[in-house]
Design a protein around this motif. Structure first.
Motif, mmCIF file in Angstrom:
data_model
loop_
_atom_site.group_PDB
_atom_site.id
_atom_site.type_symbol
_atom_site.label_atom_id
_atom_site.label_comp_id
_atom_site.label_asym_id
_atom_site.label_seq_id
_atom_site.Cartn_x
_atom_site.Cartn_y
_atom_site.Cartn_z
ATOM 1 N N GLN A 294 34.425 40.891 37.424
ATOM 2 C CA GLN A 294 34.722 40.175 38.410
ATOM 3 C C GLN A 294 33.537 40.071 39.703
ATOM 4 O OE1 GLN A 294 38.468 41.991 39.925
ATOM 5 N NE2 GLN A 294 39.643 41.046 38.180
ATOM 6 N N ALA A 295 33.059 41.127 39.459
ATOM 7 C CA ALA A 295 31.660 41.107 40.179
ATOM 8 C C ALA A 295 30.752 40.216 39.612
ATOM 9 C CB ALA A 295 30.860 42.519 40.340
ATOM 10 N N VAL A 296 30.598 39.972 38.393
ATOM 11 C CA VAL A 296 29.565 38.976 37.701
ATOM 12 C C VAL A 296 30.235 37.566 38.167
ATOM 13 C CG1 VAL A 296 29.164 38.053 35.601
ATOM 14 C CG2 VAL A 296 29.069 40.434 35.947
ATOM 15 N N ARG A 297 31.724 37.591 38.225
ATOM 16 C CA ARG A 297 32.252 36.137 38.541
ATOM 17 C C ARG A 297 31.887 35.913 39.883
ATOM 18 N NH1 ARG A 297 36.818 33.117 36.442
ATOM 19 N NH2 ARG A 297 37.566 31.782 37.955
ATOM 20 N N ALA A 298 31.602 36.599 40.787
ATOM 21 C CA ALA A 298 31.373 36.398 42.299
ATOM 22 C C ALA A 298 29.937 35.794 42.290
ATOM 23 C CB ALA A 298 31.544 37.503 43.029
ATOM 24 N N ALA A 299 28.887 36.616 41.457
ATOM 25 C CA ALA A 299 27.732 35.956 41.232
ATOM 26 C C ALA A 299 27.579 34.500 40.775
ATOM 27 C CB ALA A 299 26.907 37.106 40.494
ATOM 28 N N LEU A 300 28.370 34.429 39.652
ATOM 29 C CA LEU A 300 28.207 32.963 39.167
ATOM 30 C C LEU A 300 29.043 32.043 39.982
ATOM 31 C CD1 LEU A 300 29.603 33.753 35.383
ATOM 32 C CD2 LEU A 300 27.408 33.522 36.307
ATOM 33 N N ALA A 301 29.978 32.374 40.845
ATOM 34 C CA ALA A 301 30.464 31.287 41.720
ATOM 35 C C ALA A 301 29.594 31.009 43.021
ATOM 36 C CB ALA A 301 31.725 31.817 42.345
ATOM 37 N N GLY A 302 28.628 32.001 43.235
ATOM 38 C CA GLY A 302 27.423 31.743 44.203
ATOM 39 C C GLY A 302 26.463 30.983 43.788
ATOM 40 N N GLY A 303 26.376 30.554 42.487
ATOM 41 C CA GLY A 303 25.429 29.770 41.954
ATOM 42 C C GLY A 303 24.068 30.589 41.278
ATOM 43 N N ARG A 304 24.415 31.975 40.948
ATOM 44 C CA ARG A 304 23.408 32.726 40.503
ATOM 45 C C ARG A 304 23.804 33.436 39.064
ATOM 46 N NH1 ARG A 304 21.047 36.655 45.092
ATOM 47 N NH2 ARG A 304 23.311 36.885 45.261
ATOM 48 N N PRO B 159 25.188 28.069 36.813
ATOM 49 C CA PRO B 159 25.865 29.475 36.529
ATOM 50 C C PRO B 159 27.390 29.086 36.837
ATOM 51 C CG PRO B 159 23.895 29.889 37.790
ATOM 52 C CD PRO B 159 23.885 28.380 37.847
ATOM 53 N N ALA B 160 27.710 28.430 37.816
ATOM 54 C CA ALA B 160 29.190 28.134 38.257
ATOM 55 C C ALA B 160 29.724 27.281 36.998
ATOM 56 C CB ALA B 160 29.107 27.290 39.536
ATOM 57 N N ALA B 161 29.235 26.696 36.064
ATOM 58 C CA ALA B 161 29.873 25.935 35.072
ATOM 59 C C ALA B 161 30.252 27.196 34.221
ATOM 60 C CB ALA B 161 28.775 25.050 34.521
ATOM 61 N N ALA B 162 29.829 28.213 34.089
ATOM 62 C CA ALA B 162 30.357 29.218 33.113
ATOM 63 C C ALA B 162 31.558 29.766 33.307
ATOM 64 C CB ALA B 162 29.535 30.485 33.144
ATOM 65 N N LEU B 163 32.269 29.275 34.704
ATOM 66 C CA LEU B 163 33.475 30.017 35.055
ATOM 67 C C LEU B 163 34.644 28.856 34.543
ATOM 68 C CD1 LEU B 163 32.882 30.560 38.907
ATOM 69 C CD2 LEU B 163 32.993 32.261 37.048
ATOM 70 N N GLY B 164 35.489 29.657 33.716
ATOM 71 C CA GLY B 164 36.453 29.255 33.128
ATOM 72 C C GLY B 164 37.723 28.656 33.715
ATOM 73 N N GLY B 165 38.744 28.399 33.254
ATOM 74 C CA GLY B 165 39.942 27.908 33.876
ATOM 75 C C GLY B 165 40.760 29.099 34.340
ATOM 76 N N GLY B 166 42.199 28.714 34.361
ATOM 77 C CA GLY B 166 43.116 29.553 35.044
ATOM 78 C C GLY B 166 43.831 30.454 34.487
ATOM 79 N N ALA B 167 43.841 30.191 33.328
ATOM 80 C CA ALA B 167 44.796 31.156 32.520
ATOM 81 C C ALA B 167 44.795 32.731 32.491
ATOM 82 C CB ALA B 167 45.051 30.756 31.085
ATOM 83 N N ALA C 273 41.430 34.319 37.631
ATOM 84 C CA ALA C 273 41.627 33.254 38.034
ATOM 85 C C ALA C 273 42.485 32.985 39.218
ATOM 86 C CB ALA C 273 42.234 32.013 36.962
ATOM 87 N N GLY C 274 43.501 33.836 39.450
ATOM 88 C CA GLY C 274 44.430 33.818 40.686
ATOM 89 C C GLY C 274 43.762 34.103 41.729
ATOM 90 N N ALA C 275 42.720 34.886 41.971
ATOM 91 C CA ALA C 275 41.983 34.837 43.228
ATOM 92 C C ALA C 275 40.859 33.727 43.466
ATOM 93 C CB ALA C 275 41.262 36.204 43.286
ATOM 94 N N PRO C 276 40.589 33.672 44.672
ATOM 95 C CA PRO C 276 39.496 32.703 45.265
ATOM 96 C C PRO C 276 38.357 33.050 44.259
ATOM 97 C CG PRO C 276 40.516 33.639 47.246
ATOM 98 C CD PRO C 276 40.890 34.327 46.167
ATOM 99 N N THR C 277 37.931 31.762 43.492
ATOM 100 C CA THR C 277 36.726 31.940 42.324
ATOM 101 C C THR C 277 35.647 32.853 42.959
ATOM 102 O OG1 THR C 277 37.229 29.739 41.950
ATOM 103 C CG2 THR C 277 35.051 30.688 41.262
ATOM 104 N N GLY C 278 35.316 33.984 42.450
ATOM 105 C CA GLY C 278 34.224 34.821 42.432
ATOM 106 C C GLY C 278 34.525 35.647 43.692
#
Length: 718
Positions: A238-248, A166-174, A178-183
């Motif tokens: 952004q809540a979804v981004r937190a789940a992805l960054a946590g590996g789910r 899941p974490a591979a779905a987080l794109g880059g920083g534009a 992306a300005g905040a800590p990932t997820g």
């Protein structure tokens, strides 16, 4: 109750031969043909697509050796059941069977792809038990029909590129997020009490449960471009981004396709890649493609409408439901589950975080908070006042100084406010009904005009047209009032088309656009920031770039009229959804509620306080023993069938039994159906569902006549 035996299953091998490793001592009937049986786990336990309730259980079949590798748990199969061939799914393989008779082999494996995930099967069982349904009915909702070409395409893609984490779905920083800590905590959740904590728990792999009252307004756009995404969509991303960054992975369910598009756009803006849309409206092939991508872990995020509540998402870490007060989230097919309850069951079973968001708040959501099952996420009052538009209620008392003009559908105060707002941008006009004049009455005695054939209400589809029945569609060109004989008609309800026509005359030179299912252009997704009047029905409001300068909420009395228990909260939900698209009061945004609506939702809108109304309604329902303070089942159908079914339910006695009450007949010559309501305390809700389910099984086994429908937690009683 009747202990009806299950159907006999003739077999190639006897029970003593299955799992014992002995050769087949007895042969099957010659018509079946001799087949070699699988050496390992030769018994397939299957659930079948059978309608009768008394056949709702697992069945054992032998696995031919040629199908041993394909008949895996989750695979679709075809089997012989009595004289017919039916479809089903393998749910397990076993070395032996507990069936005392002889087993028949599987006819064929439709596809070796295990489309029925174990967690979805477990969820389907819980849903069937909660709503007194059958597993086959739930699986029809959970697994879409097979599309062979799409299946081949997805399996080929899976072989070429195995799924990434899941974490591979987080794109880059534009992107904005992306300005905040990932997820972690991000700007859209900063204004809320509990928002930061919820995201941190999701990021840590935990399963927090929250009811979220979203702030109004739009999320800031990139750079100088005007905002076009609702704030709630950006917060979900952004809540979804937190789940992805946590590996789910994450699952988001919304009321309609437009909301799904907004969530997908917000996810893209937040740098989340690989999202799939699971929408029934997309057609069989796209829907099955999205389903398979989710099943095989090729989609880190699934966004969809009602059917997506059963989406097979592995490593599920977050389920999100937006707008639980919308009618589209209640399944119209048996066993009639609601997305809110299904996702709650799924959150508990899979340990996923649960986020229930809405511009308003339903009584059911308030009950989740009151029970302690979920926590509240809401903004402080000072933050809400800074983000919300100014709200005024133009009631007859407020406009008494205008004299007779106070009774106008668009009073002078509303006309002036719209005229001034049009100098700054577009103005939203919300009307509760589509069409031209959807309801008309006699011009003399004001008796409702009815169709002579089906007794449905008459309406006018357009100006200078003959009245037409809104039920059967028949024209009533020679209509005459049955009470006084007059032939004149007057408007009782005014629809979006007639409203747009009236506004065009009231504001000459101003563009008027209509967003409704019956409008020539259909439902609009967005409009630009140029001055215009946008007439929309509830749920069809387009987003205006930068927000609307003002909103007029017409016909408040019509919106709050009705006999349903949820009329007040539904009205407030519709109003707040429209108000959330208006600019803040500091930027000149204002909302005018026009008409004498019910006092409670009107006051809640003026104060922008949906939690207060939901808590008030919940307290009243507890005092009156109404849902969700109790569990309710409605049994509707022919009187003998209803009485027989309810008579076998032990809990349906005394004060728990309400009715029977006659309902309008489907045709004048037929016996009217009846409805019986069974009301029990919440602690006995599961027992009630089980007893109703058992009674339905007895009815099916005995082949009792008549028609009957059982619905737990019916919408009209919520």
């Amino acid at each position: 109750m009747s202990d009806a035996p299950g159907p006999e299953q003739p077999a190639l091998l006897g029970l003593e031969d299955v799992g014992a490793g002995a050769p087949a001592a007895r042969r099957a009937k010659p018509a079946l043909g001799a087949q070699e049986i699988a050496a390992t786990d030769p018994v397939a336990r299957c659930v079948l697509d059978l309608q009768p309730a008394h056949l709702d259980r697992e069945y054992d079949y032998l696995v031919p050796a040629a199908m041993a590798d394909d008949a895996v748990p989750g695979a679709r199969v075809r089997v012989r059941f009595g004289p017919q061939e039916v479809g089903g799914y393998v749910v397990a393989r076993a070395a032996a069977s507990e069936h005392a008779g002889r087993l028949v082999p599987l006819r064929r494996v439709v596809s070796p792809d295990p489309v029925l995930a174990p967690e979805v099967l477990a969820l389907a069982r819980r849903v069937a038990e909660r709503y007194a349904g059958t597993l086959a009915d739930v699986l029809r909702l959970a697994v879409p029909p097979r599309h062979a070409r799409v299946e081949k395409e997805v399996l080929a893609a899976l072989a070429d590129a195995p799924p990434a984490g899941p974490a591979a779905a987080l794109g880059g920083g534009a992107d904005r997020g992306a300005g905040a800590p990932t997820g972690a905590h991000t700007d859209e959740w900063a204004p809320y009490r509990g928002g930061d904590a919820f995201c941190r728990h999701v990021l840590a792999g935990e399963g927090p449960r929250a009811v979220w009252t979203a702030l109004p307004g739009l999320a800031p756009g990139p750079g100088p471009e005007p905002a076009t995404l609702p704030h709630w969509a950006a917060a979900i991303a952004q809540a979804v981004r937190a789940a992805l960054a946590g590996g789910r992975r994450a699952l988001v369910v919304v009321p309609d396709a437009r909301d799904a598009d907004r969530v997908c756009a917000a996810l893209e803006a937040a740098g989340v890649d690989g999202t799939v849309r699971l929408l029934a409206d997309d057609g069989p092939a796209p829907r099955y493609r999205a389903f398979l991508r989710a099943r095989h872990g090729l989609a880190p995020v699934v966004v969809g409408t009602r059917a997506a509540m059963f989406a097979p998402v592995p490593e599920l870490g977050l389920v999100v439901l937006w707008g639980d007060g919308e009618d589209t989230l209640a399944e119209p097919h048996a066993p009639y589950p609601h997305v809110r309850e299904v996702l709650a069951l799924r959150s508990e079973a899979e340990g996923a975080a649960y986020l229930l968001g809405s511009p308003g708040r339903t009584v059911q959501a308030q009950a989740l908070l009151a029970s302690g099952w979920a926590r509240e996420i809401a903004a402080p009052r000072d933050v809400l006042r800074a983000r919300a538009p100014r709200v005024r209620a133009l009631t007859s008392v407020e406009l008494a100084h205008e004299g007779p003009g106070a009774a106008a559908r668009l009073p002078t105060a509303a006309w002036r406010a719209a005229r001034d707002a049009l100098e700054r941008g577009p103005v939203l006009v919300q009307v509760p009904r589509t069409g031209y004049l959807p309801v008309v009455a006699c011009g003399r005695c004001r008796t409702a005009a009815r169709c002579a054939h089906c007794h449905g209400p008459l309406g006018l589809p357009r100006t200078a047209s003959a009245p037409q029945c809104t039920w059967c569609g028949r024209l009533a060109g020679g209509w005459r009032c049955a009470e006084c004989g007059d032939t004149r008609l007057r408007a009782v309800r005014v629809g979006s088309d007639r409203t747009a026509e009236e506004l065009g005359r009231a504001f000459p030179g101003t563009p008027v656009r209509t967003s409704a299912s019956t409008a020539p252009g259909g439902v609009l997704d967005r409009v630009d920031d140029r001055p215009a009047l946008v007439v929309a029905t509830p749920g069809a409001e387009p987003v205006a770039a930068g927000g609307y300068a003002a909103a007029l909420l017409l016909d408040a009395a019509v919106t709050t009229s009705g006999t349903g228990l949820a009329v007040a909260t539904e009205a407030l939900h519709r109003w707040l959804a429209a108000a959330g698209l208006v600019r803040p009061a500091g930027a000149g945004g204002q909302v005018l509620l026009v008409g004498d609506g019910a006092p409670a939702p009107t006051g809640a809108l003026v104060r922008y306080d949906a939690p207060w109304l939901a808590d008030r309604e919940l307290a009243e329902r507890r005092e009156l023993a109404l849902p969700p303070a109790v569990r309710v089942a409605a049994v509707t159908g022919d009187r003998p069938a209803v009485e027989a079914l309810v008579g076998r339910v032990d809990l349906a006695t005394g004060d728990a039994l309400l009715g029977p009450v006659e309902l309008p007949a489907r045709e004048p010559a037929l016996e009217p159906p009846v409805r019986v309501v069974v009301r029990v305390p919440l602690a006995q809700g599961t027992q009630l569902a089980r007893e109703l389910r058992a009674s339905l099984a007895v009815r099916s086994a005995r082949r009792e006549g008549g028609t009957v429908r059982v619905q737990l937690d019916p919408k009209e009683m919520l």
